[in-house]
Design a protein around this motif. Structure first.
Motif, PDB file in Angstrom:
ATOM      1  N   ARG A  72       0.700  -1.280  -0.060  1.00 36.97           N
ATOM      2  CA  ARG A  72       0.021   0.005  -0.057  1.00 36.97           C
ATOM      3  C   ARG A  72       1.078   1.220   0.016  1.00 36.97           C
ATOM      4  O   ARG A  72       0.720   2.206  -0.908  1.00 36.97           O
ATOM      5  CB  ARG A  72      -0.854  -0.114   1.173  1.00 36.97           C
ATOM      6  CG  ARG A  72      -2.147  -0.800   1.147  1.00 36.97           C
ATOM      7  CD  ARG A  72      -3.050  -0.835   2.420  1.00 36.97           C
ATOM      8  NE  ARG A  72      -4.058  -1.953   2.341  1.00 36.97           N
ATOM      9  CZ  ARG A  72      -4.794  -2.126   1.311  1.00 36.97           C
ATOM     10  NH1 ARG A  72      -5.120  -1.213   0.635  1.00 36.97           N
ATOM     11  NH2 ARG A  72      -5.634  -3.288   1.556  1.00 36.97           N
ATOM     12  N   ILE A  96      -8.516  -0.249  -1.565  1.00 34.69           N
ATOM     13  CA  ILE A  96      -7.995  -1.247  -2.633  1.00 34.69           C
ATOM     14  C   ILE A  96      -7.644  -2.504  -2.085  1.00 34.69           C
ATOM     15  O   ILE A  96      -6.872  -2.620  -1.209  1.00 34.69           O
ATOM     16  CB  ILE A  96      -6.775  -0.657  -3.262  1.00 34.69           C
ATOM     17  CG1 ILE A  96      -7.269   0.944  -3.716  1.00 34.69           C
ATOM     18  CG2 ILE A  96      -6.148  -1.444  -4.156  1.00 34.69           C
ATOM     19  CD1 ILE A  96      -6.575   1.414  -4.814  1.00 34.69           C
ATOM     20  N   PHE A 113      -2.810  -6.766  -6.429  1.00 35.80           N
ATOM     21  CA  PHE A 113      -4.036  -5.600  -5.832  1.00 35.80           C
ATOM     22  C   PHE A 113      -4.474  -5.206  -7.359  1.00 35.80           C
ATOM     23  O   PHE A 113      -4.068  -5.195  -8.425  1.00 35.80           O
ATOM     24  CB  PHE A 113      -3.126  -4.528  -5.120  1.00 35.80           C
ATOM     25  CG  PHE A 113      -1.926  -3.883  -6.045  1.00 35.80           C
ATOM     26  CD1 PHE A 113      -2.130  -2.842  -6.679  1.00 35.80           C
ATOM     27  CD2 PHE A 113      -0.814  -4.361  -6.027  1.00 35.80           C
ATOM     28  CE1 PHE A 113      -1.295  -2.254  -7.240  1.00 35.80           C
ATOM     29  CE2 PHE A 113       0.379  -3.738  -6.829  1.00 35.80           C
ATOM     30  CZ  PHE A 113       0.023  -2.657  -7.252  1.00 35.80           C
ATOM     31  N   TRP A 114      -5.747  -4.664  -7.111  1.00 35.01           N
ATOM     32  CA  TRP A 114      -6.580  -4.096  -7.955  1.00 35.01           C
ATOM     33  C   TRP A 114      -6.720  -2.542  -8.071  1.00 35.01           C
ATOM     34  O   TRP A 114      -6.963  -2.231  -6.849  1.00 35.01           O
ATOM     35  CB  TRP A 114      -7.824  -4.613  -8.162  1.00 35.01           C
ATOM     36  CG  TRP A 114      -7.880  -6.295  -8.205  1.00 35.01           C
ATOM     37  CD1 TRP A 114      -8.261  -6.525  -9.720  1.00 35.01           C
ATOM     38  CD2 TRP A 114      -7.659  -7.289  -7.616  1.00 35.01           C
ATOM     39  NE1 TRP A 114      -8.197  -7.997  -9.544  1.00 35.01           N
ATOM     40  CE2 TRP A 114      -7.669  -8.313  -8.431  1.00 35.01           C
ATOM     41  CE3 TRP A 114      -7.143  -7.429  -6.199  1.00 35.01           C
ATOM     42  CZ2 TRP A 114      -7.615  -9.619  -7.895  1.00 35.01           C
ATOM     43  CZ3 TRP A 114      -6.889  -8.888  -5.776  1.00 35.01           C
ATOM     44  CH2 TRP A 114      -7.188  -9.758  -6.735  1.00 35.01           C
ATOM     45  N   THR A 115      -6.383  -1.714  -8.930  1.00 37.15           N
ATOM     46  CA  THR A 115      -6.602  -0.282  -8.987  1.00 37.15           C
ATOM     47  C   THR A 115      -7.915   0.136  -9.810  1.00 37.15           C
ATOM     48  O   THR A 115      -8.168   1.307  -9.614  1.00 37.15           O
ATOM     49  CB  THR A 115      -5.443   0.453  -9.575  1.00 37.15           C
ATOM     50  OG1 THR A 115      -5.019  -0.121 -10.843  1.00 37.15           O
ATOM     51  CG2 THR A 115      -4.122   0.225  -8.620  1.00 37.15           C
ATOM     52  N   LEU A 152      -1.449   3.083  -2.425  1.00 40.57           N
ATOM     53  CA  LEU A 152      -2.812   2.435  -2.513  1.00 40.57           C
ATOM     54  C   LEU A 152      -3.818   2.979  -1.472  1.00 40.57           C
ATOM     55  O   LEU A 152      -3.219   2.929  -0.241  1.00 40.57           O
ATOM     56  CB  LEU A 152      -2.754   1.285  -2.598  1.00 40.57           C
ATOM     57  CG  LEU A 152      -2.050   0.342  -3.517  1.00 40.57           C
ATOM     58  CD1 LEU A 152      -1.709  -1.111  -3.468  1.00 40.57           C
ATOM     59  CD2 LEU A 152      -2.458   0.573  -5.052  1.00 40.57           C
TER      60      LEU A 152
END
Length: 124
Positions: A49, A58, A81-83, A54
């Motif tokens: 993060r 998220i 991880f997804w943005t 992030l």
């Protein structure tokens, strides 16, 4: 039940009672063994993060996987991880989560380079 008939679950019940008497101790041992891994996963999520700026909302996933292919390390840690709903980022550390350090994470400028459009993370 008629007299002389065996009680239902006779021996099984005794074994179950014995297991319950020893199980809490076993559960505590398992929890203490996993405490280090749980802390490591939390730390990896925090580093990820911070490294990639992030937000808390998220999703970041950390998973240890075993690899049976020749030349693979026995355990790898995969961070995903997804943005955006369709934008998944993924990278690997070729070691167990408990051995991962902040230096094992890619630099922030690689955020777009680690976008993964495949469900196959078998390579790097």
């Amino acid at each position: 039940m008629t007299s002389g008939a065996a009680a239902p679950y006779g021996d099984d019940r005794e074994r179950a009672i014995e297991r319950r008497q020893t199980q809490p101790e076993t559960m505590l041992k398992t929890a203490s063994r996993n405490a280090g891994k749980i802390d490591a996963v939390r730390q990896i999520k925090d580093w990820t993060r911070e490294r990639f700026s992030l937000n808390e909302d998220i999703p970041v996933m950390v998973a240890e996987v075993t690899c049976g292919l020749p030349g693979c390390p026995p355990i790898e840690t995969i961070v995903t991880f997804w943005t955006a709903p369709e934008t998944r980022h993924a990278f690997k550390a070729f070691k167990p989560a408990i051995e991962v350090t902040a230096d094992d994470l890619p630099p922030p400028w690689m955020k777009n380079a680690i976008i993964s459009d495949s469900s196959d993370l078998s390579c790097c």
